[in-house]
Design an enzyme around this catalytic site. Structure first.
Site, mmCIF file in Angstrom:
data_model
loop_
_atom_site.group_PDB
_atom_site.id
_atom_site.type_symbol
_atom_site.label_atom_id
_atom_site.label_comp_id
_atom_site.label_asym_id
_atom_site.label_seq_id
_atom_site.Cartn_x
_atom_site.Cartn_y
_atom_site.Cartn_z
ATOM 1 N N GLU A 33 -11.057 -3.922 -3.904
ATOM 2 C CA GLU A 33 -10.010 -4.764 -4.477
ATOM 3 C C GLU A 33 -10.234 -6.228 -4.095
ATOM 4 O O GLU A 33 -10.292 -6.563 -2.914
ATOM 5 C CB GLU A 33 -8.642 -4.280 -3.983
ATOM 6 N N GLU A 64 -7.016 3.227 -4.162
ATOM 7 C CA GLU A 64 -8.012 3.606 -3.162
ATOM 8 C C GLU A 64 -8.629 4.974 -3.443
ATOM 9 O O GLU A 64 -9.824 5.175 -3.214
ATOM 10 C CB GLU A 64 -7.393 3.565 -1.762
ATOM 11 N N PHE A 87 -7.002 -3.129 3.744
ATOM 12 C CA PHE A 87 -6.410 -3.069 5.084
ATOM 13 C C PHE A 87 -6.404 -1.622 5.549
ATOM 14 O O PHE A 87 -6.356 -0.688 4.735
ATOM 15 C CB PHE A 87 -4.972 -3.602 5.097
ATOM 16 N N HIS A 133 -0.872 -3.074 8.089
ATOM 17 C CA HIS A 133 -1.898 -4.113 8.087
ATOM 18 C C HIS A 133 -2.527 -4.285 9.474
ATOM 19 O O HIS A 133 -3.389 -5.149 9.653
ATOM 20 C CB HIS A 133 -1.311 -5.462 7.652
#
Length: 328
Positions: A33, A64, A87, A133
């Site tokens: 991405e 994903e 992340f 994250h």
């Protein structure tokens, strides 16, 4: 590619390693991405699409599972895809593809099919971000047979290890300590790569062995420097590989010091730290002068960013464990 040693941030070292792999093998692809014109959230892939084109370095939808599923198909067709998960916490939509397909296909086909897929995962805390994250999910994948799991702690390791991971015929989970992306270190472009799955003594000592990986290695080195001022000698080992783990240097060090502290940013329950503690206890029981101690994040979800310095182990928590070990 320069042949001399240069000081580079870890992120730029990864970029250089990816560029070299792309240049040497036209079957290497990079996908993820915003990794194309933007160069990724952390700019690790910056400039690669402009140099190698949109068929070699390309953006994917925000999916994903689709990224990893597509990579599996590409690997079956002879390509060597490198996936970026933006992340750490975003990897879980792809968990099924990784653990039930990617990790199993070679075994399922009795070794007749290889899966040369690398999944890059920025992980860990110390960047002041929110939940999903700053997490450290590496134990999930180290627990899964069929996956190789590694994590560099220095720019030099980042440069060489990403190339070794891409060259592997097995799937490699490549965990990148995002808090270290901007920290510079020497990268020796003329050196030879050390084995991907080897641990390494990065500071010698005589009284206590401390072990960690990724960003934690910097914390352990800070703790060792502080301990030296107080007259305590600490040996620091960088794991580098989490599956398989190279226990040779760890056991040799413990035989010398008689004490071991294992540190990690991940929660401690059912963790890499737990596995190392159990294995060293089994293999070096009569050498140990104290129980193996663990210094980890707490067994809670990652907290708001303002609490991350309390949640994540620092040099003081490592030194407290060192003192407890020496007190036995």
């Amino acid at each position: 590619m320069p042949t001399e040693t240069q000081d580079l941030p870890l992120g730029k070292a990864l970029n250089a390693g990816l560029r070299k792999a792309l240049g040497e093998n036209d079957k290497v692809l990079i996908m993820g991405e915003d990794i194309g014109p933007l160069g990724g959230v952390f700019r690790v892939t910056e400039g690669l699409q402009a140099e190698f084109g949109t068929k070699r370095v390309f953006d994917t939808p925000l999916a994903e599972s689709g990224i990893v599923g597509t990579a599996i198909g590409l690997a079956l067709r002879g390509y060597r895809p490198v996936c970026e998960i933006q992340f750490d916490g975003f990897i879980f939509p792809a968990f099924d593809q990784i653990t039930t397909q990617l990790a199993k296909l070679t075994s399922r086909h009795e070794g007749q099919v290889s899966m040369p897929v690398v999944i890059r995962v920025p992980y860990g805390g110390h960047i002041g971000a929110v939940e999903h994250h700053q997490e450290s999910p590496e134990a999930y994948f180290a627990h899964t047979p069929g996956l190789r799991v590694v994590s560099p702690s220095t720019p030099n390791d980042a440069y060489w290890m990403i190339q070794e991971a891409i060259a592997s015929n097995d799937p490699v989970m490549f965990f990148e300590p995002k808090s270290r992306y901007w920290n510079k270190g020497p990268v020796d472009f003329s050196a030879s790569a050390v084995p991907l799955h080897s641990s390494r003594v990065v500071r010698t000592g005589s009284e206590v062995t401390v072990v960690g990986h990724g960003a934690m290695v910097t914390v352990l080195l800070q703790a060792a420097e502080l301990a030296e001022v107080e007259g305590t000698s600490i040996e620091v080992i960088d794991l580098r590989s989490l599956s398989p783990i190279d226990y040779g240097p760890i056991l040799a060090s413990v035989q010398k010091t008689g004490r071991l502290v294992v540190a990690s940013e991940a929660p401690g329950f059912v963790s890499i730290a737990s596995e190392i503690a159990a294995t060293v206890t089994e293999k070096a029981f009569y050498t140990l002068e104290a129980p193996v101690l663990r210094v980890t994040a707490f067994d809670t979800p990652f907290p708001p960013a303002k609490l991350e310095t309390t949640y994540l182990p620092d040099a003081d928590r490592v030194l407290e464990a060192v003192d407890r070990s020496l007190a036995y």
